[in-house]
Every structure is written in structure tokens, then in C-alpha cells.
Design a protein around this motif. Sequence first.
Motif, PDB file in Angstrom:
ATOM      1  N   ASN A 163       0.799  -1.229   0.000  1.00  0.00           N
ATOM      2  CA  ASN A 163       0.000   0.000   0.000  1.00  0.00           C
ATOM      3  C   ASN A 163       0.832   1.279   0.000  1.00  0.00           C
ATOM      4  OD1 ASN A 163      -2.669  -0.835  -0.183  1.00  0.00           O
ATOM      5  ND2 ASN A 163      -2.930  -1.077   2.034  1.00  0.00           N
ATOM      6  N   SER A 164       2.072   1.191   0.458  1.00  0.00           N
ATOM      7  CA  SER A 164       2.845   2.424   0.645  1.00  0.00           C
ATOM      8  C   SER A 164       3.168   3.119  -0.669  1.00  0.00           C
ATOM      9  CB  SER A 164       4.152   2.123   1.383  1.00  0.00           C
ATOM     10  OG  SER A 164       4.960   1.270   0.595  1.00  0.00           O
ATOM     11  N   ASN A 165       3.208   4.450  -0.602  1.00  0.00           N
ATOM     12  CA  ASN A 165       3.665   5.223  -1.767  1.00  0.00           C
ATOM     13  C   ASN A 165       4.793   6.184  -1.387  1.00  0.00           C
ATOM     14  OD1 ASN A 165       1.949   6.832  -0.281  1.00  0.00           O
ATOM     15  ND2 ASN A 165       0.397   7.048  -1.891  1.00  0.00           N
ATOM     16  N   LEU A 166       5.312   6.030  -0.165  1.00  0.00           N
ATOM     17  CA  LEU A 166       6.457   6.821   0.292  1.00  0.00           C
ATOM     18  C   LEU A 166       7.239   5.962   1.281  1.00  0.00           C
ATOM     19  CD1 LEU A 166       7.402   9.946   0.077  1.00  0.00           C
ATOM     20  CD2 LEU A 166       6.573  10.080   2.407  1.00  0.00           C
ATOM     21  N   VAL A 167       8.492   5.674   0.948  1.00  0.00           N
ATOM     22  CA  VAL A 167       9.275   4.745   1.768  1.00  0.00           C
ATOM     23  C   VAL A 167      10.574   5.404   2.244  1.00  0.00           C
ATOM     24  CG1 VAL A 167      10.272   2.417   1.887  1.00  0.00           C
ATOM     25  CG2 VAL A 167       8.364   2.863   0.333  1.00  0.00           C
ATOM     26  N   VAL A 168      10.796   5.354   3.557  1.00  0.00           N
ATOM     27  CA  VAL A 168      12.076   5.806   4.117  1.00  0.00           C
ATOM     28  C   VAL A 168      13.011   4.596   4.049  1.00  0.00           C
ATOM     29  CG1 VAL A 168      13.270   6.638   6.179  1.00  0.00           C
ATOM     30  CG2 VAL A 168      10.975   7.506   5.638  1.00  0.00           C
ATOM     31  N   VAL A 169      14.091   4.731   3.286  1.00  0.00           N
ATOM     32  CA  VAL A 169      14.958   3.591   3.006  1.00  0.00           C
ATOM     33  C   VAL A 169      16.345   3.796   3.634  1.00  0.00           C
ATOM     34  CG1 VAL A 169      15.907   2.102   1.178  1.00  0.00           C
ATOM     35  CG2 VAL A 169      13.734   3.301   0.799  1.00  0.00           C
ATOM     36  N   ALA A 170      16.784   2.804   4.385  1.00  0.00           N
ATOM     37  CA  ALA A 170      18.142   2.829   4.940  1.00  0.00           C
ATOM     38  C   ALA A 170      19.105   2.349   3.864  1.00  0.00           C
ATOM     39  CB  ALA A 170      18.227   1.932   6.169  1.00  0.00           C
ATOM     40  N   VAL A 171      20.095   3.183   3.566  1.00  0.00           N
ATOM     41  CA  VAL A 171      21.036   2.891   2.474  1.00  0.00           C
ATOM     42  C   VAL A 171      22.469   3.141   2.949  1.00  0.00           C
ATOM     43  CG1 VAL A 171      19.430   3.460   0.598  1.00  0.00           C
ATOM     44  CG2 VAL A 171      20.836   5.278   1.609  1.00  0.00           C
ATOM     45  N   LYS A 172      23.425   2.615   2.182  1.00  0.00           N
ATOM     46  CA  LYS A 172      24.841   2.927   2.419  1.00  0.00           C
ATOM     47  C   LYS A 172      25.242   4.019   1.426  1.00  0.00           C
ATOM     48  CE  LYS A 172      26.853   0.334   5.635  1.00  0.00           C
ATOM     49  NZ  LYS A 172      27.549  -0.923   5.472  1.00  0.00           N
ATOM     50  N   THR A 173      25.601   5.192   1.937  1.00  0.00           N
ATOM     51  CA  THR A 173      26.049   6.276   1.046  1.00  0.00           C
ATOM     52  C   THR A 173      27.575   6.360   1.023  1.00  0.00           C
ATOM     53  OG1 THR A 173      25.577   7.744   2.915  1.00  0.00           O
ATOM     54  CG2 THR A 173      24.013   7.785   1.078  1.00  0.00           C
TER      55      THR A 173
END
Length: 382
Positions: A163-173
Amino acid sequence: MGRYRFETIEHELFRKSLRKFLEVEAVPHYDEWERDKLIPTSFWKKLGEMGFLCPQVEGKYGGLDLDFSFGVIIGEELERVGAGLTGIGLHNDIVVPYIEAYGTVRQKEKWLPKCVAGDIITAIAMTEPGAGSDLANIKTTAIREGNHYIVNGQKTFITNGINSNLVVVAVKTNLQAERKHQGVSLVVIEEGTPGFTKGRKLDKIGMHSQDTAELYFEDCKVPVENLLGTEGEGFQYLMEKLQQERLVVAIAAQIAAEDMLEMTIDYIKSRQAFGKTISSFQNTQFKIAEMATKVELGKTFLESLIEDHLAGKDVVTKVSMAKYWITESARDISVQCMQLHGGYGYMEEYKIARRFRDIPVASIYAGTNEVMKMIIAKNIGL
């Protein structure tokens, strides 16, 4: 008065109106949602219209300027209907607070009003096929190229994933960071971003109406302005917010335990065996007495914890204790209550069967109970 010492007449009225709303809009449809393995987005919109989404958000972004105590009430009343509604609490008390705490004014103006209205449904993507509680070892990368991050990786077990249309994503920068956790950042990825796809809806033992999915990022182009907070601070942000997330899980498990105990007491008073009600047997009475004691202890512990959390105190150790102990207690209670229902407890038409399936995952998500014990041990000086 209300359920907690801190409840005012406003809390009581808020709870009453929410319960009334859920009795009409959720309870009659919940079985169908469980069968469909999805909660309709139209229900989210209704919650938004009534002010039951993110009431803590500032008025200028469409919220009600209320504190976490109202989030507690929403979480409890949703759990009473069924554990499959947990994604709403995740949106209200876990994901949106990241945007509130670390978002820029522009990000808040863009996303928060829609989060409050139910037009945006959020998710947080931390877990990967090869990294769960060990967040510093995530493999999803976000490499900066000009005004964009190019995101590659996979996330799994994502609540609200469909259902989501906005996701906070943990990433390696930063792949060269001296210490692994220093390379972690948070980026916000919107549905429809090229290279972002949702995988299958995962088939779970319980919590069927709660959509859980895999998410894939393949050369996914995310504007740099979607970075949440400061690059490299993501791990720190996650640690700061996990206190409330684990408290939310403990609160839900406590309500599940209370609900199971209540339905079992009702059942044993009416069910007869050997010419007597089951409730008249000493073994049954002892089991109920043990469970009632666990429930009461959990409630008292939670009340003081919620008060401390509202006062802004550091309750990481106690929250870890509550999350571990209350979820384990609820799981034990589900087994005992099912046993006291006899053969009927194994039938789908009895709510205890659903509770029995729904509760085990509370010991796993938001950090496993083994991780909770590690935190407790470390914080008491071991």
C-alpha cells in the motif's frame, strides 16, 4: 477515568470516538480484509478524515498538535480490532516521526499534509535478505551522481510494502566509512520513481491483512533533496527512533494479551465438561490467575514507561525489557488460552486461533528479543 493515570477527559473522548468509528468502519470488514490479505486504502482515507492519522503532526502541516499519548490510544484501539492493523501505527508513530524530526521544511510541506490525510501511506525499509537486526551491515547502496542518488539493493519484510507510496529507506552512502554504521543514510523514495519496484506480497503465518512485501531498487534515481537529515547520520537516527518503535510493539502485545485473557474467561465460564463449567476446575483457575498476574504486571510497567517516554526520558533499557517481556508473555498467554478453548481454539471461527498466529512475530520485529537482551545486558554494565 481512563485506562492510564495520564489520561484526561480529552483522551477519554478521543478513545470513545475512535472506538465507535472502528466498530462501524473496521470490525464488520476485518474478516474480509484478512481473507483479501490487504486493508483497502479507502479505510486509510477515512482514518485521515477523522483525525486518526498522525495526530501529533503540527497544525501548520494539517495535524492536531497532539502528543504521543494519543498515538498510544490509536494503537491500542486498532490492536483490539486485530493485529493486522499494525501498519497504521507504523505510519503514525514510527515512519512519519522520521520526517517530522529530520525533514527539511520543504520536505515536511510536501509530505506531511498527505500523510495526515491518508493520501500518502508510508513504510520504512531497513531489513534486507541478509541483514535484519544487524543494521550496520546493510548492502543497499545510494551512490551520488550529480543531483541524484543511484540506489541499488533489495529490502524484505516491509510492513505496508504494497500500500505504501512513500518509503524511508536505509542505504549505504559511504562504502569506505571507517566504521560500517557511519556510512548509513536515510533517503525517501516515492512510488513511481524509475527503478523502484515492489515485489510479491509475502505470505505470512499470521497478520494476514497487514501487507508485507519485498522492495527492489535497480539503478533507482532519487533526487538528492530526498535525503532525510544529514548524510552518514542514518544509523544514529534509527537508534534514536527505535525507542518509540519498540514501545509501540510492547503496547500492541499488551492489548493482545488482555484481549486473549478476556475472551478466554468468557469462554470457560460458559463451556461445560463433566457436568461443571471449565472455570470451576482448580487447574483452570490457576492458569487464569497466572495469566491475569502477567497482564497486570505488563500494564503497570507500560504505564510508567509511557509516562517517562512522554517526559522525554531515555528509557532504552526499560523499553527493551518491556518489548522482550511483554511479547514473550503474550505468546505464552496465546498458548494457554488456546489450550483452555479445547478443540474450538483450533477453529478459525474462534478469535483465539487468529491471536495465536498473530502474536509470535512481535518477538521478532523491531529488533528480536535476543537483541533486546543484548541491549539490556550492555546497559546494566555487563
